[in-house]
Design a protein around this motif. Sequence first.
Motif, PDB file in Angstrom:
ATOM      1  N   ARG A 111      72.983  25.146  63.224  1.00 34.54           N
ATOM      2  CA  ARG A 111      72.955  25.464  61.789  1.00 34.54           C
ATOM      3  C   ARG A 111      71.529  25.841  61.368  1.00 34.54           C
ATOM      4  O   ARG A 111      70.603  25.793  62.142  1.00 34.54           O
ATOM      5  CB  ARG A 111      73.475  24.302  60.934  1.00 34.54           C
ATOM      6  CG  ARG A 111      74.773  23.686  61.409  1.00 34.54           C
ATOM      7  CD  ARG A 111      75.948  24.638  61.285  1.00 34.54           C
ATOM      8  NE  ARG A 111      77.194  23.992  61.680  1.00 34.54           N
ATOM      9  CZ  ARG A 111      78.366  24.631  61.747  1.00 34.54           C
ATOM     10  NH1 ARG A 111      78.434  25.908  61.417  1.00 34.54           N
ATOM     11  NH2 ARG A 111      79.458  24.003  62.131  1.00 34.54           N
ATOM     12  N   ARG A 112      71.416  26.253  60.114  1.00 25.61           N
ATOM     13  CA  ARG A 112      70.129  26.641  59.522  1.00 25.61           C
ATOM     14  C   ARG A 112      69.376  27.670  60.381  1.00 25.61           C
ATOM     15  O   ARG A 112      68.152  27.643  60.478  1.00 25.61           O
ATOM     16  CB  ARG A 112      69.251  25.408  59.274  1.00 25.61           C
ATOM     17  CG  ARG A 112      69.899  24.377  58.364  1.00 25.61           C
ATOM     18  CD  ARG A 112      68.886  23.538  57.615  1.00 25.61           C
ATOM     19  NE  ARG A 112      68.038  22.746  58.462  1.00 25.61           N
ATOM     20  CZ  ARG A 112      68.272  21.472  58.803  1.00 25.61           C
ATOM     21  NH1 ARG A 112      69.374  20.869  58.380  1.00 25.61           N
ATOM     22  NH2 ARG A 112      67.438  20.805  59.552  1.00 25.61           N
ATOM     23  N   GLY A 113      70.135  28.564  61.019  1.00 30.47           N
ATOM     24  CA  GLY A 113      69.524  29.641  61.785  1.00 30.47           C
ATOM     25  C   GLY A 113      68.902  29.212  63.094  1.00 30.47           C
ATOM     26  O   GLY A 113      68.069  29.932  63.658  1.00 30.47           O
ATOM     27  N   GLU A 114      69.302  28.053  63.628  1.00 27.29           N
ATOM     28  CA  GLU A 114      68.744  27.552  64.878  1.00 27.29           C
ATOM     29  C   GLU A 114      69.857  27.204  65.868  1.00 27.29           C
ATOM     30  O   GLU A 114      71.034  27.128  65.504  1.00 27.29           O
ATOM     31  CB  GLU A 114      67.884  26.317  64.621  1.00 27.29           C
ATOM     32  CG  GLU A 114      66.630  26.600  63.806  1.00 27.29           C
ATOM     33  CD  GLU A 114      65.809  25.356  63.563  1.00 27.29           C
ATOM     34  OE1 GLU A 114      64.571  25.423  63.714  1.00 27.29           O
ATOM     35  OE2 GLU A 114      66.399  24.305  63.207  1.00 27.29           O
ATOM     36  N   VAL A 115      69.443  27.000  67.110  1.00 26.24           N
ATOM     37  CA  VAL A 115      70.388  26.611  68.151  1.00 26.24           C
ATOM     38  C   VAL A 115      69.838  25.418  68.923  1.00 26.24           C
ATOM     39  O   VAL A 115      68.623  25.207  68.983  1.00 26.24           O
ATOM     40  CB  VAL A 115      70.670  27.760  69.149  1.00 26.24           C
ATOM     41  CG1 VAL A 115      71.367  28.915  68.460  1.00 26.24           C
ATOM     42  CG2 VAL A 115      69.385  28.224  69.836  1.00 26.24           C
TER      43      VAL A 115
ATOM     44  N   SER B  76      64.874  28.749  67.298  1.00 24.84           N
ATOM     45  CA  SER B  76      65.561  29.921  66.773  1.00 24.84           C
ATOM     46  C   SER B  76      66.117  30.759  67.924  1.00 24.84           C
ATOM     47  O   SER B  76      65.582  30.715  69.044  1.00 24.84           O
ATOM     48  CB  SER B  76      64.592  30.773  65.944  1.00 24.84           C
ATOM     49  OG  SER B  76      63.662  31.423  66.790  1.00 24.84           O
ATOM     50  N   PRO B  77      67.163  31.535  67.697  1.00 26.22           N
ATOM     51  CA  PRO B  77      67.685  32.407  68.743  1.00 26.22           C
ATOM     52  C   PRO B  77      66.635  33.389  69.262  1.00 26.22           C
ATOM     53  O   PRO B  77      66.611  33.707  70.452  1.00 26.22           O
ATOM     54  CB  PRO B  77      68.837  33.140  68.048  1.00 26.22           C
ATOM     55  CG  PRO B  77      69.276  32.206  66.972  1.00 26.22           C
ATOM     56  CD  PRO B  77      68.016  31.560  66.486  1.00 26.22           C
ATOM     57  N   ASP B  78      65.746  33.862  68.384  1.00 24.56           N
ATOM     58  CA  ASP B  78      64.678  34.778  68.807  1.00 24.56           C
ATOM     59  C   ASP B  78      63.757  34.115  69.821  1.00 24.56           C
ATOM     60  O   ASP B  78      63.400  34.716  70.841  1.00 24.56           O
ATOM     61  CB  ASP B  78      63.873  35.250  67.597  1.00 24.56           C
ATOM     62  CG  ASP B  78      64.501  36.449  66.907  1.00 24.56           C
ATOM     63  OD1 ASP B  78      64.788  37.447  67.590  1.00 24.56           O
ATOM     64  OD2 ASP B  78      64.708  36.389  65.685  1.00 24.56           O
ATOM     65  N   VAL B  79      63.337  32.906  69.525  1.00 25.73           N
ATOM     66  CA  VAL B  79      62.430  32.182  70.424  1.00 25.73           C
ATOM     67  C   VAL B  79      63.119  31.896  71.753  1.00 25.73           C
ATOM     68  O   VAL B  79      62.512  32.004  72.820  1.00 25.73           O
ATOM     69  CB  VAL B  79      61.939  30.879  69.770  1.00 25.73           C
ATOM     70  CG1 VAL B  79      61.175  30.016  70.774  1.00 25.73           C
ATOM     71  CG2 VAL B  79      61.045  31.181  68.570  1.00 25.73           C
ATOM     72  N   LEU B  80      64.402  31.539  71.698  1.00 25.68           N
ATOM     73  CA  LEU B  80      65.143  31.309  72.936  1.00 25.68           C
ATOM     74  C   LEU B  80      65.147  32.563  73.799  1.00 25.68           C
ATOM     75  O   LEU B  80      64.920  32.495  75.013  1.00 25.68           O
ATOM     76  CB  LEU B  80      66.575  30.879  72.621  1.00 25.68           C
ATOM     77  CG  LEU B  80      67.498  30.701  73.831  1.00 25.68           C
ATOM     78  CD1 LEU B  80      66.951  29.664  74.800  1.00 25.68           C
ATOM     79  CD2 LEU B  80      68.908  30.313  73.379  1.00 25.68           C
TER      80      LEU B  80
ATOM     81  N   LEU C   3      70.955  28.874  83.938  1.00 29.49           N
ATOM     82  CA  LEU C   3      72.068  28.573  83.039  1.00 29.49           C
ATOM     83  C   LEU C   3      71.521  28.172  81.683  1.00 29.49           C
ATOM     84  O   LEU C   3      70.606  27.352  81.590  1.00 29.49           O
ATOM     85  CB  LEU C   3      72.907  27.431  83.609  1.00 29.49           C
ATOM     86  CG  LEU C   3      73.462  27.672  85.021  1.00 29.49           C
ATOM     87  CD1 LEU C   3      73.865  26.356  85.666  1.00 29.49           C
ATOM     88  CD2 LEU C   3      74.647  28.623  84.966  1.00 29.49           C
ATOM     89  N   CYS C   4      72.084  28.757  80.616  1.00 29.15           N
ATOM     90  CA  CYS C   4      71.603  28.475  79.267  1.00 29.15           C
ATOM     91  C   CYS C   4      72.760  28.036  78.381  1.00 29.15           C
ATOM     92  O   CYS C   4      73.416  28.872  77.755  1.00 29.15           O
ATOM     93  CB  CYS C   4      70.915  29.703  78.676  1.00 29.15           C
ATOM     94  SG  CYS C   4      70.173  29.387  77.051  1.00 29.15           S
ATOM     95  N   PRO C   5      73.034  26.733  78.294  1.00 32.35           N
ATOM     96  CA  PRO C   5      74.038  26.237  77.352  1.00 32.35           C
ATOM     97  C   PRO C   5      73.481  26.264  75.936  1.00 32.35           C
ATOM     98  O   PRO C   5      72.309  25.923  75.718  1.00 32.35           O
ATOM     99  CB  PRO C   5      74.291  24.810  77.831  1.00 32.35           C
ATOM    100  CG  PRO C   5      73.054  24.430  78.567  1.00 32.35           C
ATOM    101  CD  PRO C   5      72.484  25.675  79.139  1.00 32.35           C
ATOM    102  N   VAL C   6      74.314  26.665  74.985  1.00 34.03           N
ATOM    103  CA  VAL C   6      73.856  26.836  73.597  1.00 34.03           C
ATOM    104  C   VAL C   6      74.884  26.277  72.621  1.00 34.03           C
ATOM    105  O   VAL C   6      76.079  26.553  72.729  1.00 34.03           O
ATOM    106  CB  VAL C   6      73.634  28.338  73.274  1.00 34.03           C
ATOM    107  CG1 VAL C   6      73.170  28.504  71.834  1.00 34.03           C
ATOM    108  CG2 VAL C   6      72.630  28.956  74.232  1.00 34.03           C
ATOM    109  N   PHE C   7      74.402  25.485  71.660  1.00 39.69           N
ATOM    110  CA  PHE C   7      75.213  25.039  70.525  1.00 39.69           C
ATOM    111  C   PHE C   7      74.583  25.579  69.249  1.00 39.69           C
ATOM    112  O   PHE C   7      73.356  25.708  69.161  1.00 39.69           O
ATOM    113  CB  PHE C   7      75.245  23.508  70.416  1.00 39.69           C
ATOM    114  CG  PHE C   7      76.191  22.827  71.360  1.00 39.69           C
ATOM    115  CD1 PHE C   7      77.485  23.276  71.525  1.00 39.69           C
ATOM    116  CD2 PHE C   7      75.790  21.698  72.071  1.00 39.69           C
ATOM    117  CE1 PHE C   7      78.364  22.640  72.375  1.00 39.69           C
ATOM    118  CE2 PHE C   7      76.657  21.053  72.923  1.00 39.69           C
ATOM    119  CZ  PHE C   7      77.948  21.519  73.080  1.00 39.69           C
TER     120      PHE C   7
END
Length: 236
Positions: A123-127, A149-153, A116-120
Amino acid sequence: MDTTIQAPLILSFETSGETGGVALYRERLLGEIVLSGAETYSRRLLPAVDFLLEHLGLSLSEVSVLAVSIGPGSFTGLRIGLATVKGLALALKKPVVAVESLAALAALFRESSCPLCPVFDARRGEVYAALYRFKDQDLETLMPPSVLSPDVLCERIESPTIFLGEGLRVYGSFFQEKLGPKFIPAPGHLREARASSVAYLAERKVKAGEFADPETLVPLYLRPSEAERKKGLKNV
């Protein structure tokens, strides 16, 4: 003589995102008010509590435990939720339980066998994100709450994973394109934060004796607020 020990009545608060609310929980959900929209929680939380108590025929004095979502999430929302709980704890002399926001989101999917991956949106291009899995009915942390960053996630997603949280509003299409079949979006009615889920995890903490000191309890921000960041820059 009736020696039955009644389970604790938990009043929980969720203010970490745009969608939150209050709930009353005693071994099961007794009632919940979901709050969403741009209006500040400071104007809505206590009226929601009053409405819930009145329609359940309960009073604040009957509440055993106060539970609050401590983040990560909206800096303003977290401060309001924590201030409200601290004030009530002082006035009512009730114990407090702190619950991580992302863990509460993951708890909506207790029966899932997938990660499970909850995400908020941070801002500033990060989660703000974390990875969990339920194992023997217990929530196991695969990746602790982090800001990245979304990419790293995406690089940390190794198998089909259920994504949920307000971050999907911003990055849902990106995750779908990047992860393909490994991206499983939660259905809309289970995607947003819920005070009832905070209460569910709080009940487990109560049984384990994991209480927080309201005087020293602070939000889990993961990074400085914008005001703190600007102040730091001025001091450089």
